[in-house]
Design a protein around this motif. Structure first.
Motif, PDB file in Angstrom:
ATOM      1  N   GLY A   1      37.559  -1.763 117.937  1.00 33.88           N
ATOM      2  CA  GLY A   1      36.377  -2.301 117.288  1.00 33.88           C
ATOM      3  C   GLY A   1      36.716  -3.070 116.022  1.00 33.88           C
ATOM      4  N   ILE A   2      37.731  -2.608 115.298  1.00 37.41           N
ATOM      5  CA  ILE A   2      38.163  -3.301 114.076  1.00 37.41           C
ATOM      6  C   ILE A   2      38.869  -4.610 114.436  1.00 37.41           C
ATOM      7  CG2 ILE A   2      39.703  -3.138 112.085  1.00 37.41           C
ATOM      8  CD1 ILE A   2      39.075  -0.143 112.006  1.00 37.41           C
ATOM      9  N   TYR A   3      39.737  -4.579 115.431  1.00 42.33           N
ATOM     10  CA  TYR A   3      40.386  -5.814 115.891  1.00 42.33           C
ATOM     11  C   TYR A   3      39.341  -6.852 116.308  1.00 42.33           C
ATOM     12  CZ  TYR A   3      45.265  -4.150 116.066  1.00 42.33           C
ATOM     13  OH  TYR A   3      46.525  -3.712 115.743  1.00 42.33           O
ATOM     14  N   ASP A   4      38.318  -6.407 117.031  1.00 39.60           N
ATOM     15  CA  ASP A   4      37.277  -7.327 117.493  1.00 39.60           C
ATOM     16  C   ASP A   4      36.468  -7.895 116.328  1.00 39.60           C
ATOM     17  OD1 ASP A   4      38.048  -6.924 120.097  1.00 39.60           O
ATOM     18  OD2 ASP A   4      36.451  -5.488 120.563  1.00 39.60           O
ATOM     19  N   SER A   5      36.322  -7.109 115.263  1.00 42.41           N
ATOM     20  CA  SER A   5      35.513  -7.529 114.118  1.00 42.41           C
ATOM     21  C   SER A   5      36.247  -8.515 113.217  1.00 42.41           C
ATOM     22  CB  SER A   5      35.097  -6.311 113.292  1.00 42.41           C
ATOM     23  OG  SER A   5      34.318  -5.419 114.046  1.00 42.41           O
ATOM     24  N   TYR A   6      37.561  -8.396 113.150  1.00 49.43           N
ATOM     25  CA  TYR A   6      38.366  -9.236 112.256  1.00 49.43           C
ATOM     26  C   TYR A   6      39.431  -9.972 113.078  1.00 49.43           C
ATOM     27  CZ  TYR A   6      36.243  -6.099 108.805  1.00 49.43           C
ATOM     28  OH  TYR A   6      35.359  -5.358 108.047  1.00 49.43           O
ATOM     29  N   GLN A   7      38.976 -10.881 113.906  1.00 46.25           N
ATOM     30  CA  GLN A   7      39.874 -11.513 114.866  1.00 46.25           C
ATOM     31  C   GLN A   7      40.893 -12.439 114.216  1.00 46.25           C
ATOM     32  OE1 GLN A   7      37.953 -13.090 118.352  1.00 46.25           O
ATOM     33  NE2 GLN A   7      36.510 -11.398 118.484  1.00 46.25           N
ATOM     34  N   GLN A   8      40.611 -12.925 113.024  1.00 50.23           N
ATOM     35  CA  GLN A   8      41.542 -13.826 112.351  1.00 50.23           C
ATOM     36  C   GLN A   8      42.368 -13.115 111.281  1.00 50.23           C
ATOM     37  OE1 GLN A   8      41.760 -16.853 113.716  1.00 50.23           O
ATOM     38  NE2 GLN A   8      40.088 -16.163 115.060  1.00 50.23           N
ATOM     39  N   SER A   9      42.254 -11.797 111.217  1.00 54.80           N
ATOM     40  CA  SER A   9      42.941 -11.032 110.177  1.00 54.80           C
ATOM     41  C   SER A   9      44.133 -10.270 110.737  1.00 54.80           C
ATOM     42  CB  SER A   9      41.965 -10.028 109.529  1.00 54.80           C
ATOM     43  OG  SER A   9      40.869 -10.687 108.939  1.00 54.80           O
ATOM     44  N   ALA A  10      45.095 -10.021 109.863  1.00 52.20           N
ATOM     45  CA  ALA A  10      46.223  -9.157 110.204  1.00 52.20           C
ATOM     46  C   ALA A  10      45.783  -7.713 109.998  1.00 52.20           C
ATOM     47  CB  ALA A  10      47.426  -9.483 109.334  1.00 52.20           C
ATOM     48  N   ILE A  11      45.718  -6.951 111.090  1.00 54.39           N
ATOM     49  CA  ILE A  11      45.244  -5.565 111.041  1.00 54.39           C
ATOM     50  C   ILE A  11      46.434  -4.621 110.926  1.00 54.39           C
ATOM     51  CG2 ILE A  11      43.881  -3.789 112.185  1.00 54.39           C
ATOM     52  CD1 ILE A  11      42.293  -6.286 111.408  1.00 54.39           C
ATOM     53  N   GLY A  12      46.425  -3.796 109.901  1.00 56.22           N
ATOM     54  CA  GLY A  12      47.472  -2.799 109.723  1.00 56.22           C
ATOM     55  C   GLY A  12      46.970  -1.421 110.116  1.00 56.22           C
ATOM     56  N   LEU A  13      47.713  -0.738 110.954  1.00 53.34           N
ATOM     57  CA  LEU A  13      47.363   0.603 111.408  1.00 53.34           C
ATOM     58  C   LEU A  13      48.189   1.619 110.621  1.00 53.34           C
ATOM     59  CD1 LEU A  13      47.690  -0.182 115.231  1.00 53.34           C
ATOM     60  CD2 LEU A  13      45.620  -0.414 113.831  1.00 53.34           C
ATOM     61  N   ILE A  14      47.524   2.490 109.874  1.00 50.57           N
ATOM     62  CA  ILE A  14      48.223   3.539 109.121  1.00 50.57           C
ATOM     63  C   ILE A  14      47.810   4.883 109.689  1.00 50.57           C
ATOM     64  CG2 ILE A  14      48.624   4.610 106.885  1.00 50.57           C
ATOM     65  CD1 ILE A  14      48.108   1.982 105.537  1.00 50.57           C
ATOM     66  N   ASN A  15      48.793   5.641 110.121  1.00 47.09           N
ATOM     67  CA  ASN A  15      48.553   6.897 110.820  1.00 47.09           C
ATOM     68  C   ASN A  15      49.324   8.024 110.148  1.00 47.09           C
ATOM     69  OD1 ASN A  15      47.962   8.848 112.771  1.00 47.09           O
ATOM     70  ND2 ASN A  15      49.593   8.184 114.144  1.00 47.09           N
ATOM     71  N   PHE A  16      48.605   8.976 109.550  1.00 43.23           N
ATOM     72  CA  PHE A  16      49.233  10.211 109.069  1.00 43.23           C
ATOM     73  C   PHE A  16      49.318  11.147 110.263  1.00 43.23           C
ATOM     74  CE2 PHE A  16      47.510   8.456 105.162  1.00 43.23           C
ATOM     75  CZ  PHE A  16      48.467   8.769 104.208  1.00 43.23           C
ATOM     76  N   ASP A  17      50.522  11.400 110.749  1.00 45.27           N
ATOM     77  CA  ASP A  17      50.655  12.112 112.020  1.00 45.27           C
ATOM     78  C   ASP A  17      52.077  12.604 112.183  1.00 45.27           C
ATOM     79  OD1 ASP A  17      50.347  12.993 114.675  1.00 45.27           O
ATOM     80  OD2 ASP A  17      49.211  11.230 115.273  1.00 45.27           O
TER      81      ASP A  17
END
Length: 299
Positions: A146-162
């Motif tokens: 949903g975030i990728y679809d919302s910001y299609q022209q942006s570089a999306i960074g995934l941060i996972n505490f895991d």
């Protein structure tokens, strides 16, 4: 509005707790939260300078079951709401909305994830920040999509505490709680987007060599749990800032099994040597929150 068989409206009765009074400086979350049926209503329009958060639950055990884990995570959204209900209000003038749940009905995980992605996108388009309550970590694929679809022209960074990479390839039953980041990487490959993923708190004895090799092949930045110690604090924050500076928007997720078993005894995969929910972790978490780049959060 959300038109989906996977959607359930919020329940006001979940929000109960201690009441000290009704003056603005005495309020708690259960006194100010607005339960809005997104299947029937639109989110309230935000005023200038006003901010809003929409809480959405993802009630699913299916991904954990497929991953041969201990089920029970589907109760997470309810438990988390009850745990947050008595929190004091420190966001005067802003809106806190309970937008209900996406349920994984009939074992249709793909359908539930798609419904979640649509819900997240609609929340973002309304100007709100989506904060999701899980649920197993299969929540990642729907939420981040949903975030990728919302910001299609942006570089999306995934941060996972895991403690885990969650980079497994789907098996015979399909996607699971351990495949979300592999699915996102594959989507990025197919659409030509760069894949930015930072995994924090990784444990060597929680991931096979294949998963470490997969992470390296995908260019995943990862730091082991031992970095959450004052002796390695400088390196931890240097790497965190390097990652945050390289992206436009951040999807933040916290899998409770990143914490030591004493603090998270009910998770599917306990970690005796997990990180502590102490000052170093909280400082790291706040650095991300205060970056101004948060696109969505899950706990």
């Amino acid at each position: 509005m959300i038109r989906s068989p996977f959607y359930n409206a919020p329940v006001q009765d979940y929000w109960q707790g201690r009441t000290d009074g009704t003056d603005p400086d005495m309020l708690r979350w259960h006194q100010v939260v607005q339960c809005i049926d997104l299947g029937k209503e639109n989110l309230p329009a935000l005023q200038e300078e006003q901010k809003g958060i929409v809480l959405v639950g993802f009630a699913s055990d299916e991904g954990v079951r497929r991953n041969k884990g201990r089920v029970g995570a589907a109760q997470g959204p309810l438990v988390l709401r009850r745990s947050c209900a008595a929190f004091p209000v420190h966001f005067d003038g802003h809106l806190l909305i309970d937008g209900g749940d996406i349920n994984c009905t009939g074992g249709d995980l793909s359908g539930a994830q798609q419904a979640l992605a649509v819900t997240v996108k609609q929340i973002i388009e309304a100007g709100y920040l989506p904060v999701l309550f899980g649920g197993g970590h299969e929540i990642t694929y729907g939420h981040a999509s949903g975030i990728y679809d919302s910001y299609q022209q942006s570089a999306i960074g995934l941060i996972n505490f895991d403690a885990h990479f969650d980079l497994r390839q789907p098996g015979a039953e399909g996607a699971s709680s351990g495949t979300g980041f592999w699915q996102l990487a594959e989507d990025c490959r197919q659409t030509g987007r760069d894949f930015y993923y930072l995994a924090l708190g990784i444990q060597q004895n929680s991931n096979t060599r294949r998963l470490f090799d997969t992470a390296d092949a995908l260019g995943v930045m990862h730091l082991p749990g031992e970095y959450f110690h004052h002796l390695k604090r400088e390196s931890l924050f240097r790497n965190l800032h390097l990652f945050v500076d390289s992206v436009d928007k951040i999807y933040l997720t916290t899998c409770l099994d990143v914490f030591a078993a004493a603090f998270a005894p009910g998770v599917s995969a306990t970690a005796y040597n997990g990180i502590l929910p102490d000052a170093v972790f909280l400082e790291c978490y706040r650095e991300i929150l205060y970056s101004g780049k948060l696109g969505g959060g899950y706990r």
